[in-house]
Design an enzyme around this catalytic site. Sequence first.
Site, PDB file in Angstrom:
ATOM      1  N   LYS A 194      -6.129  -4.804   0.548  1.00 22.36           N
ATOM      2  CA  LYS A 194      -5.101  -4.603  -0.484  1.00 22.36           C
ATOM      3  C   LYS A 194      -3.744  -4.893   0.163  1.00 22.36           C
ATOM      4  O   LYS A 194      -3.213  -4.094   0.931  1.00 22.36           O
ATOM      5  CB  LYS A 194      -5.189  -3.153  -0.978  1.00 22.36           C
ATOM      6  CG  LYS A 194      -3.907  -2.519  -1.476  1.00 22.36           C
ATOM      7  CD  LYS A 194      -3.447  -3.014  -2.825  1.00 22.36           C
ATOM      8  CE  LYS A 194      -2.154  -2.281  -3.218  1.00 22.36           C
ATOM      9  NZ  LYS A 194      -0.954  -2.856  -2.589  1.00 22.36           N
ATOM     10  N   GLY A 248       1.157   1.610   7.173  1.00 24.69           N
ATOM     11  CA  GLY A 248       2.296   1.790   6.276  1.00 24.69           C
ATOM     12  C   GLY A 248       3.058   3.048   6.637  1.00 24.69           C
ATOM     13  O   GLY A 248       3.061   3.484   7.792  1.00 24.69           O
ATOM     14  N   SER A 249       3.680   3.645   5.634  1.00 23.77           N
ATOM     15  CA  SER A 249       4.561   4.791   5.880  1.00 23.77           C
ATOM     16  C   SER A 249       3.743   6.071   6.097  1.00 23.77           C
ATOM     17  O   SER A 249       2.626   6.200   5.577  1.00 23.77           O
ATOM     18  CB  SER A 249       5.477   4.981   4.672  1.00 23.77           C
ATOM     19  OG  SER A 249       4.697   5.232   3.526  1.00 23.77           O
ATOM     20  N   VAL A 252       2.701   7.736   2.615  1.00 21.86           N
ATOM     21  CA  VAL A 252       1.512   7.203   1.932  1.00 21.86           C
ATOM     22  C   VAL A 252       0.278   7.389   2.828  1.00 21.86           C
ATOM     23  O   VAL A 252      -0.824   7.640   2.337  1.00 21.86           O
ATOM     24  CB  VAL A 252       1.714   5.724   1.530  1.00 21.86           C
ATOM     25  CG1 VAL A 252       0.456   5.173   0.879  1.00 21.86           C
ATOM     26  CG2 VAL A 252       2.898   5.585   0.580  1.00 21.86           C
ATOM     27  N   GLU A 270      -2.116   3.655  10.875  1.00 27.41           N
ATOM     28  CA  GLU A 270      -1.080   3.074  11.748  1.00 27.41           C
ATOM     29  C   GLU A 270       0.226   3.216  10.964  1.00 27.41           C
ATOM     30  O   GLU A 270       0.409   2.542   9.960  1.00 27.41           O
ATOM     31  CB  GLU A 270      -1.350   1.585  12.025  1.00 27.41           C
ATOM     32  CG  GLU A 270      -2.802   1.221  12.302  1.00 27.41           C
ATOM     33  CD  GLU A 270      -3.252   1.493  13.725  1.00 27.41           C
ATOM     34  OE1 GLU A 270      -2.396   1.884  14.547  1.00 27.41           O
ATOM     35  OE2 GLU A 270      -4.450   1.356  14.000  1.00 27.41           O
ATOM     36  N   CYS A 304       7.823  -1.640  12.776  1.00 28.60           N
ATOM     37  CA  CYS A 304       7.482  -0.226  12.975  1.00 28.60           C
ATOM     38  C   CYS A 304       7.752   0.265  14.392  1.00 28.60           C
ATOM     39  O   CYS A 304       8.189   1.384  14.602  1.00 28.60           O
ATOM     40  CB  CYS A 304       6.025   0.004  12.630  1.00 28.60           C
ATOM     41  SG  CYS A 304       4.939  -1.161  13.468  1.00 28.60           S
ATOM     42  N   GLU A 403      13.069   7.299  10.137  1.00 27.35           N
ATOM     43  CA  GLU A 403      12.868   5.853  10.222  1.00 27.35           C
ATOM     44  C   GLU A 403      13.726   5.157   9.161  1.00 27.35           C
ATOM     45  O   GLU A 403      13.591   5.441   7.968  1.00 27.35           O
ATOM     46  CB  GLU A 403      11.382   5.517   9.987  1.00 27.35           C
ATOM     47  CG  GLU A 403      11.078   4.053  10.209  1.00 27.35           C
ATOM     48  CD  GLU A 403       9.604   3.707   9.984  1.00 27.35           C
ATOM     49  OE1 GLU A 403       8.997   4.244   9.035  1.00 27.35           O
ATOM     50  OE2 GLU A 403       9.072   2.886  10.744  1.00 27.35           O
TER      51      GLU A 403
HETATM   52  P1  NAD Z   1       4.079   1.959   2.238  1.00 29.04           P
HETATM   53  O1  NAD Z   1       3.414   3.130   2.845  1.00 29.04           O
HETATM   54  O2  NAD Z   1       5.043   2.203   1.133  1.00 29.04           O
HETATM   55  O3  NAD Z   1       3.007   0.922   1.651  1.00 29.04           O
HETATM   56  C1  NAD Z   1       1.954   0.443   2.442  1.00 29.04           C
HETATM   57  C2  NAD Z   1       0.803   0.044   1.539  1.00 29.04           C
HETATM   58  O4  NAD Z   1       0.340   1.201   0.861  1.00 29.04           O
HETATM   59  C3  NAD Z   1       1.141  -0.985   0.472  1.00 29.04           C
HETATM   60  O5  NAD Z   1       0.086  -1.891   0.327  1.00 29.04           O
HETATM   61  C4  NAD Z   1       1.262  -0.132  -0.780  1.00 29.04           C
HETATM   62  O6  NAD Z   1       0.978  -0.845  -1.966  1.00 29.04           O
HETATM   63  C5  NAD Z   1       0.214   0.920  -0.524  1.00 29.04           C
HETATM   64  N1  NAD Z   1       0.393   2.170  -1.284  1.00 29.04           N
HETATM   65  C6  NAD Z   1       1.536   2.669  -1.813  1.00 29.04           C
HETATM   66  N2  NAD Z   1       1.275   3.838  -2.452  1.00 29.04           N
HETATM   67  C7  NAD Z   1      -0.046   4.082  -2.293  1.00 29.04           C
HETATM   68  C8  NAD Z   1      -0.901   5.153  -2.687  1.00 29.04           C
HETATM   69  N3  NAD Z   1      -0.462   6.184  -3.388  1.00 29.04           N
HETATM   70  N4  NAD Z   1      -2.207   5.079  -2.319  1.00 29.04           N
HETATM   71  C9  NAD Z   1      -2.669   4.042  -1.597  1.00 29.04           C
HETATM   72  N5  NAD Z   1      -1.906   2.990  -1.201  1.00 29.04           N
HETATM   73  C10 NAD Z   1      -0.600   3.019  -1.545  1.00 29.04           C
HETATM   74  O7  NAD Z   1       4.754   1.182   3.460  1.00 29.04           O
HETATM   75  P2  NAD Z   1       5.693  -0.087   3.407  1.00 29.04           P
HETATM   76  O8  NAD Z   1       7.013   0.319   2.873  1.00 29.04           O
HETATM   77  O9  NAD Z   1       4.954  -1.207   2.750  1.00 29.04           O
HETATM   78  O10 NAD Z   1       5.790  -0.443   4.965  1.00 29.04           O
HETATM   79  C11 NAD Z   1       6.687   0.137   5.829  1.00 29.04           C
HETATM   80  C12 NAD Z   1       6.046   1.220   6.674  1.00 29.04           C
HETATM   81  O11 NAD Z   1       4.912   0.695   7.384  1.00 29.04           O
HETATM   82  C13 NAD Z   1       6.977   1.729   7.751  1.00 29.04           C
HETATM   83  O12 NAD Z   1       6.884   3.127   7.839  1.00 29.04           O
HETATM   84  C14 NAD Z   1       6.445   1.057   9.010  1.00 29.04           C
HETATM   85  O13 NAD Z   1       6.824   1.697  10.195  1.00 29.04           O
HETATM   86  C15 NAD Z   1       4.981   1.074   8.756  1.00 29.04           C
HETATM   87  N6  NAD Z   1       4.244   0.099   9.604  1.00 29.04           N
HETATM   88  C16 NAD Z   1       3.461   0.550  10.644  1.00 29.04           C
HETATM   89  C17 NAD Z   1       2.789  -0.355  11.469  1.00 29.04           C
HETATM   90  C18 NAD Z   1       1.934   0.101  12.661  1.00 29.04           C
HETATM   91  O14 NAD Z   1       1.201  -0.705  13.230  1.00 29.04           O
HETATM   92  N7  NAD Z   1       2.003   1.368  13.067  1.00 29.04           N
HETATM   93  C19 NAD Z   1       2.898  -1.729  11.225  1.00 29.04           C
HETATM   94  C20 NAD Z   1       3.699  -2.146  10.171  1.00 29.04           C
HETATM   95  C21 NAD Z   1       4.364  -1.219   9.360  1.00 29.04           C
END
Ligand code: NAD
Length: 500
Positions: A194, A248-249, A252, A270, A304, A403
């Site tokens: 996804k 992601g964050s 979430v 991650e 990140c 962040e």
């Molecule tokens: P996000 O958490 O908003 O979204 C990530 C993914 O989760 C997207 O595909 C989104 O559609 C999905 N999502 C959103 N709401 C959801 C829910 N309720 N249930 C399931 N999936 C859902 O993150 P973002 O804004 O896309 O990315 C930025 C974040 O990602 C930052 O915090 C960054 O540090 C982190 N990140 C971490 C790494 C790592 O390797 N540790 C790498 C890249 C980014």
Amino acid sequence: MSTTAPSETNLLPEVATFLQQSLHKSFVNGEWFESPSGQTFDVVDPGQGKTIATVTALQKEDVDAAVDAAVTAFEGSGWAKMPIGERSAALHRIADAVEERKAAFAQIESLDCGKIYAQAVEDIENFIDTFRYFADLAQTINYRSVIAVPRHEAWVARHPWGACGFIIPWNFPFLLAGWGLGPALAAGNTCVLKPAEDTPLSALYLCHVVQQLDLLPAGVLNVVTGIGETAGAAVAGNPKFRRMSFTGSPEVGRLVAEACGRNLVPVKCELGGKGAAVVFDDVNISATASKLVGAITYHAGQVCCDATRWLIHKDIYDEFVAECAAKMRAVKIGYQLDGGSQMGPLVNPVQRERVLGYLEKGTAEGADLVLAGGDASVEGHSGYYVKPALLAGSLDNVAAREEIFGPVAYLAPFSSEEEGIRLANDTDYGLGNSVWSNDLQRCARVAESFESGNGWINAHNVVVHGVPYAGIGKSGMGGGVVSPETLNDYLRPISVVRPL
Ligand code: NAD
């Protein structure tokens, strides 16, 4: 194959054709799939603020059908039982196909997420390297290990798990797709990916290539597009997955981990970061400042593991800060597909408001604005551009603790090695920290003292295939990518014992 930056009007014909589709569909069971709900969402070029694609928005029942397709393909397509050499060859063929189309993938990635073209090329190369790394590794590991124990014959066998889910963010869409799909496919699993709603295009282009060249059995790779709260939540909550990976964050990540916990589906998270760079007084000030400025402006700071807290030895603090400010002022902000640009836009207006908001909140709490940052304009392009910024002051400040995910660094002085380590570790996050000094023994000592998944010496954001990369605390849970451990994560061990 040319990888020089194309102009925005000079898209490759295959990219133009791909983008001209009136509706971009999801890829389920080897076919293009449109949600019967008729729901769609738009994808915008962040450098122009213009819609470049309309994409089908899957609902829960659509995602469930994709997971069923992955389960069926695991059981019946032959992928899971294929000889390892054959499966590895299939991964190499995918890597070859992406390599042959590197410029097209890079244009799509650059347009979609706003990273400058040269950086998009690096991401595509990283995907290729990931597929090749796991294809080769899968041929070398032991799938049946005999265990010598008294009075028993015993061994551990390793098999693929089944259908695996991947939810990824918008900052490194194709690279992160590779980090997830590479090891899972190499181990013989089937996948449902996804992508983030801001950046689904490179994953869909991959599906076009896979379909065109018949590179995988139907149902082995499924890409489900949609909104996080709907399609993402449906992926997170599907009990038929055997492994889940979320990037992601932290906010979430918690939701995804909760949903997986309810179904007892093992999940890797991650998550975000608030990395520190600890800079000692024996460094080459100009060279070190260049590297840190390069890191915080790379993909406009939407990384990140970036160093966002710069801890500088007090004896060089003033000179170092002045050097960083001068270098940041000189960064050329521009459209991501213009060859001269060094920093492109942020991904969307929400992210721009977030970054500008932290500058306001940080100064309201008393931080010094060493370099003001703020909105940036790029002639002829009404995208989501901001200038790099530097804040300084108390490390209790909101801008030093949370962040920001933009080109903003927070500076503070330290006096001793112990203090540098203590300040670096004083955070809820634990992804990547770096130490900068000519004294390599000190570097090794400090790097090992970091409470984070990764400690880097005289460099930042160093991710190498073969070396585990993961976060701890608010930066991750159960995670780890790009290493032999990652491949093992996608293999299910079973112990077999016979009393003698
Ligand atoms: P996000 O958490 O908003 O979204 C990530 C993914 O989760 C997207 O595909 C989104 O559609 C999905 N999502 C959103 N709401 C959801 C829910 N309720 N249930 C399931 N999936 C859902 O993150 P973002 O804004 O896309 O990315 C930025 C974040 O990602 C930052 O915090 C960054 O540090 C982190 N990140 C971490 C790494 C790592 O390797 N540790 C790498 C890249 C980014």
